[in-house]
Design a protein around this motif. Sequence first.
Motif, mmCIF file in Angstrom:
data_model
loop_
_atom_site.group_PDB
_atom_site.id
_atom_site.type_symbol
_atom_site.label_atom_id
_atom_site.label_comp_id
_atom_site.label_asym_id
_atom_site.label_seq_id
_atom_site.Cartn_x
_atom_site.Cartn_y
_atom_site.Cartn_z
ATOM 1 N N THR A 96 9.832 -2.446 10.522
ATOM 2 C CA THR A 96 9.039 -0.864 10.143
ATOM 3 C C THR A 96 9.783 0.079 10.245
ATOM 4 O OG1 THR A 96 8.255 -0.788 12.425
ATOM 5 C CG2 THR A 96 6.857 -2.208 10.867
ATOM 6 N N ALA A 97 9.634 1.100 9.295
ATOM 7 C CA ALA A 97 10.462 2.235 9.457
ATOM 8 C C ALA A 97 9.420 3.316 9.433
ATOM 9 C CB ALA A 97 11.354 2.439 8.242
ATOM 10 N N LYS A 98 9.986 4.731 10.051
ATOM 11 C CA LYS A 98 8.946 5.866 9.944
ATOM 12 C C LYS A 98 9.899 7.046 9.722
ATOM 13 C CE LYS A 98 5.082 3.645 11.223
ATOM 14 N NZ LYS A 98 3.735 3.577 10.268
ATOM 15 N N ASN A 99 9.282 8.264 9.755
ATOM 16 C CA ASN A 99 9.842 9.532 9.815
ATOM 17 C C ASN A 99 8.785 10.364 10.351
ATOM 18 O OD1 ASN A 99 8.184 10.493 7.590
ATOM 19 N ND2 ASN A 99 9.820 10.841 6.281
ATOM 20 N N ARG A 100 9.121 11.768 10.437
ATOM 21 C CA ARG A 100 8.391 12.556 11.055
ATOM 22 C C ARG A 100 7.034 12.922 10.393
ATOM 23 N NH1 ARG A 100 8.937 18.368 9.833
ATOM 24 N NH2 ARG A 100 8.322 18.706 12.231
ATOM 25 N N PHE A 101 6.981 12.591 9.003
ATOM 26 C CA PHE A 101 5.822 12.557 8.561
ATOM 27 C C PHE A 101 4.744 11.531 8.563
ATOM 28 C CE2 PHE A 101 8.865 15.359 6.591
ATOM 29 C CZ PHE A 101 8.376 16.615 6.595
ATOM 30 N N SER A 102 5.343 10.234 9.014
ATOM 31 C CA SER A 102 4.417 9.063 9.166
ATOM 32 C C SER A 102 3.295 9.100 9.844
ATOM 33 C CB SER A 102 5.354 8.011 9.597
ATOM 34 O OG SER A 102 6.656 7.740 8.910
ATOM 35 N N TYR A 103 2.873 9.992 10.903
ATOM 36 C CA TYR A 103 1.767 10.182 11.546
ATOM 37 C C TYR A 103 1.050 11.289 10.972
ATOM 38 C CZ TYR A 103 4.804 7.346 14.271
ATOM 39 O OH TYR A 103 5.713 6.362 14.692
ATOM 40 N N GLN A 139 7.092 12.204 1.344
ATOM 41 C CA GLN A 139 6.686 11.132 0.736
ATOM 42 C C GLN A 139 7.611 9.928 0.613
ATOM 43 O OE1 GLN A 139 3.542 11.126 -0.862
ATOM 44 N NE2 GLN A 139 3.549 13.308 -0.044
ATOM 45 N N ALA A 140 8.441 9.837 1.852
ATOM 46 C CA ALA A 140 9.593 8.951 1.887
ATOM 47 C C ALA A 140 8.758 7.455 1.943
ATOM 48 C CB ALA A 140 10.444 9.068 3.341
ATOM 49 N N GLU A 141 7.746 7.367 2.667
ATOM 50 C CA GLU A 141 7.213 5.871 2.871
ATOM 51 C C GLU A 141 6.830 5.473 1.505
ATOM 52 O OE1 GLU A 141 4.718 5.180 6.019
ATOM 53 O OE2 GLU A 141 5.613 6.415 7.426
ATOM 54 N N ARG A 142 6.003 6.312 0.589
ATOM 55 C CA ARG A 142 5.596 6.095 -0.605
ATOM 56 C C ARG A 142 6.585 5.833 -1.726
ATOM 57 N NH1 ARG A 142 0.520 7.329 -3.226
ATOM 58 N NH2 ARG A 142 0.054 8.680 -1.618
ATOM 59 N N GLU A 143 7.708 6.600 -1.698
ATOM 60 C CA GLU A 143 8.788 6.317 -2.731
ATOM 61 C C GLU A 143 9.428 5.028 -2.310
ATOM 62 O OE1 GLU A 143 10.351 10.225 -2.579
ATOM 63 O OE2 GLU A 143 8.689 11.158 -3.581
ATOM 64 N N ALA A 144 9.827 4.814 -1.066
ATOM 65 C CA ALA A 144 10.638 3.827 -0.368
ATOM 66 C C ALA A 144 9.783 2.483 -0.866
ATOM 67 C CB ALA A 144 10.956 3.814 0.910
ATOM 68 N N SER A 145 8.537 2.341 -0.480
ATOM 69 C CA SER A 145 7.873 1.220 -0.986
ATOM 70 C C SER A 145 8.002 0.861 -2.469
ATOM 71 C CB SER A 145 6.343 1.373 -0.939
ATOM 72 O OG SER A 145 6.057 1.647 0.571
ATOM 73 N N ARG A 188 0.945 -1.178 0.051
ATOM 74 C CA ARG A 188 -0.095 -0.117 0.052
ATOM 75 C C ARG A 188 0.789 1.156 0.176
ATOM 76 N NH1 ARG A 188 -5.171 1.245 3.590
ATOM 77 N NH2 ARG A 188 -5.404 3.352 3.073
ATOM 78 N N LEU A 189 0.792 2.001 -0.988
ATOM 79 C CA LEU A 189 1.873 3.206 -1.243
ATOM 80 C C LEU A 189 1.419 4.313 -0.529
ATOM 81 C CD1 LEU A 189 2.784 2.577 -4.826
ATOM 82 C CD2 LEU A 189 3.696 1.806 -2.850
ATOM 83 N N ALA A 190 0.755 4.293 0.722
ATOM 84 C CA ALA A 190 0.260 5.498 1.388
ATOM 85 C C ALA A 190 0.260 5.227 2.841
ATOM 86 C CB ALA A 190 -1.136 5.892 1.053
ATOM 87 N N GLY A 191 0.632 6.216 3.697
ATOM 88 C CA GLY A 191 0.417 6.213 5.137
ATOM 89 C C GLY A 191 1.099 5.526 5.977
ATOM 90 N N ASN A 192 1.793 4.303 5.741
ATOM 91 C CA ASN A 192 2.385 3.464 6.604
ATOM 92 C C ASN A 192 3.428 2.422 6.180
ATOM 93 O OD1 ASN A 192 2.954 1.866 8.907
ATOM 94 N ND2 ASN A 192 0.983 1.046 9.075
ATOM 95 N N LEU A 193 4.521 2.993 6.270
ATOM 96 C CA LEU A 193 5.674 2.027 5.634
ATOM 97 C C LEU A 193 5.789 0.928 6.617
ATOM 98 C CD1 LEU A 193 7.660 1.571 3.399
ATOM 99 C CD2 LEU A 193 9.151 2.884 4.606
ATOM 100 N N THR A 194 5.052 -0.141 6.464
ATOM 101 C CA THR A 194 5.377 -1.332 7.496
ATOM 102 C C THR A 194 6.121 -1.880 6.386
ATOM 103 O OG1 THR A 194 3.363 -1.035 8.494
ATOM 104 C CG2 THR A 194 4.415 -3.045 8.671
ATOM 105 N N LEU A 195 7.481 -2.450 6.636
ATOM 106 C CA LEU A 195 8.152 -2.803 5.583
ATOM 107 C C LEU A 195 8.306 -4.275 5.809
ATOM 108 C CD1 LEU A 195 11.238 -0.349 5.665
ATOM 109 C CD2 LEU A 195 9.569 -0.679 4.019
ATOM 110 N N ILE A 196 7.258 -4.975 6.592
ATOM 111 C CA ILE A 196 7.043 -6.343 6.787
ATOM 112 C C ILE A 196 6.008 -6.615 5.476
ATOM 113 C CG2 ILE A 196 6.272 -8.177 8.337
ATOM 114 C CD1 ILE A 196 6.681 -6.165 10.514
ATOM 115 N N LEU A 197 6.335 -6.781 4.170
ATOM 116 C CA LEU A 197 5.326 -6.588 3.323
ATOM 117 C C LEU A 197 5.588 -7.700 2.333
ATOM 118 C CD1 LEU A 197 7.761 -5.374 1.155
ATOM 119 C CD2 LEU A 197 6.841 -3.274 2.007
ATOM 120 N N SER A 198 4.831 -7.691 1.254
ATOM 121 C CA SER A 198 4.918 -8.937 0.284
ATOM 122 C C SER A 198 5.529 -8.178 -0.887
ATOM 123 C CB SER A 198 3.290 -9.080 -0.307
ATOM 124 O OG SER A 198 3.338 -9.389 -1.737
#
Length: 400
Positions: A133-140, A193-199, A13-23
């Motif tokens: 999982t990885a987050k930055n200050r914009f993840s919330y 947009q780090a989580e979206r782009e990192a995904s 899912r390319l929005a909101g939550n970069l849970t890097l436990i992913l498919s």
Amino acid sequence: MNRRNQSGLQGVRLAGNLTLILSLAAGFAGCAARVPLYTPVPPARPAITPAPVPVPPPQVQKEEPVTYSVDLGAPRDDGIRPLPDAPVVSQQDIDRLRGWVADHNRLYDVAGKLMIRNVELCPNNARRILGFTAKNRFSYTSQFADTAAAALGLDDRLQVIQVLPGSGAQSAGLQRGDILLEFNGQPVPSGPQAEREASVLIISETRGKQQVRLGVDRQGQAAALDVPLTEACAFGIELGDSEEIGSYADGYRVMVTRGMLAFVSSETELAYVMAGEFARNLLAAGDRNAAASLIDQYRFLKTGTAASAAPIQIKPYAAAVDVQADRLALYMLARSGYDIRAYGPFWERMAQAASAVPAAQLPVNSYAVLHPGFRERLQAIPRMVSTIEQKRARNEPLLP
């Protein structure tokens, strides 16, 4: 992570939550435009010399430019302004965000065993996962951006928040607090947009691989780690910002509310709850659309107190469906090393707590309302526990 898989365990899912436990099974298809090999060249035209453009005379600046002073005690009448005040972050929001992250980590600690040790029981949901999982200050949510910096030390870069127990990330030595710099030699995105782009980067760089190389910043020192990918049941893990004693499954994700976390008395009891929701996902049971909408509503931390009952209402499960889910959940728990003998007594305690509240006063999406068949379940559970223990005594495979 499609609409229903926020945490990234099945699909991305390319929005909101970069849970890097992913498919890591998704792929991209590209197409190229046809370009003619020969393009006629038009005849040359004589160059035209442009007429000179008059240059206006320089203007004299009438006012001094506004500057910023580090000295906050400087006089205000000399045209010099002090630096803007730092954003005000309340201690209440700092405590709420820290508690939110701690509760998330608690869920992942329990989910790790269940997901990694039950691949045989979820063949259609098994995926290779990174395990952190990885987050930055914009993840919330936006109102917590400054709080994330103050409470968690997050900045624009993605930082490891949780490492899944038993995963390749843990065995490779990845640690909470590591800042992601490179992924297979590619720079890890930063910013809003780090989580979206990192995904997107992760999907591209993990296709067909058994391990990946992470470049991290660990307390100012650069380090490179080879992280094996881990086969696991790929479900998204969500924390619900609600005081309801509830847990939900939408076929892709599992959510446990903060109210449920307060109700369970141990990590084993939390595993009982999560295993039941994993089982419902695998059995494709329940109203998935309503559950997905409720999970979407509860999954974000809000300022102030936790959310109350939502207007979205999920259809209750039939007792026979829950008995079937209990059977699969018990096998998952036994394979993960949890004590299954207290499984029945836990749900009996849940039933007793529900019976102490008038039915009309129970929240519409609380566990007791969505799972009313406690009597049938409590009758069936002892027989199922006995069957599993007999298989274990005979050293038989723990398969339903």
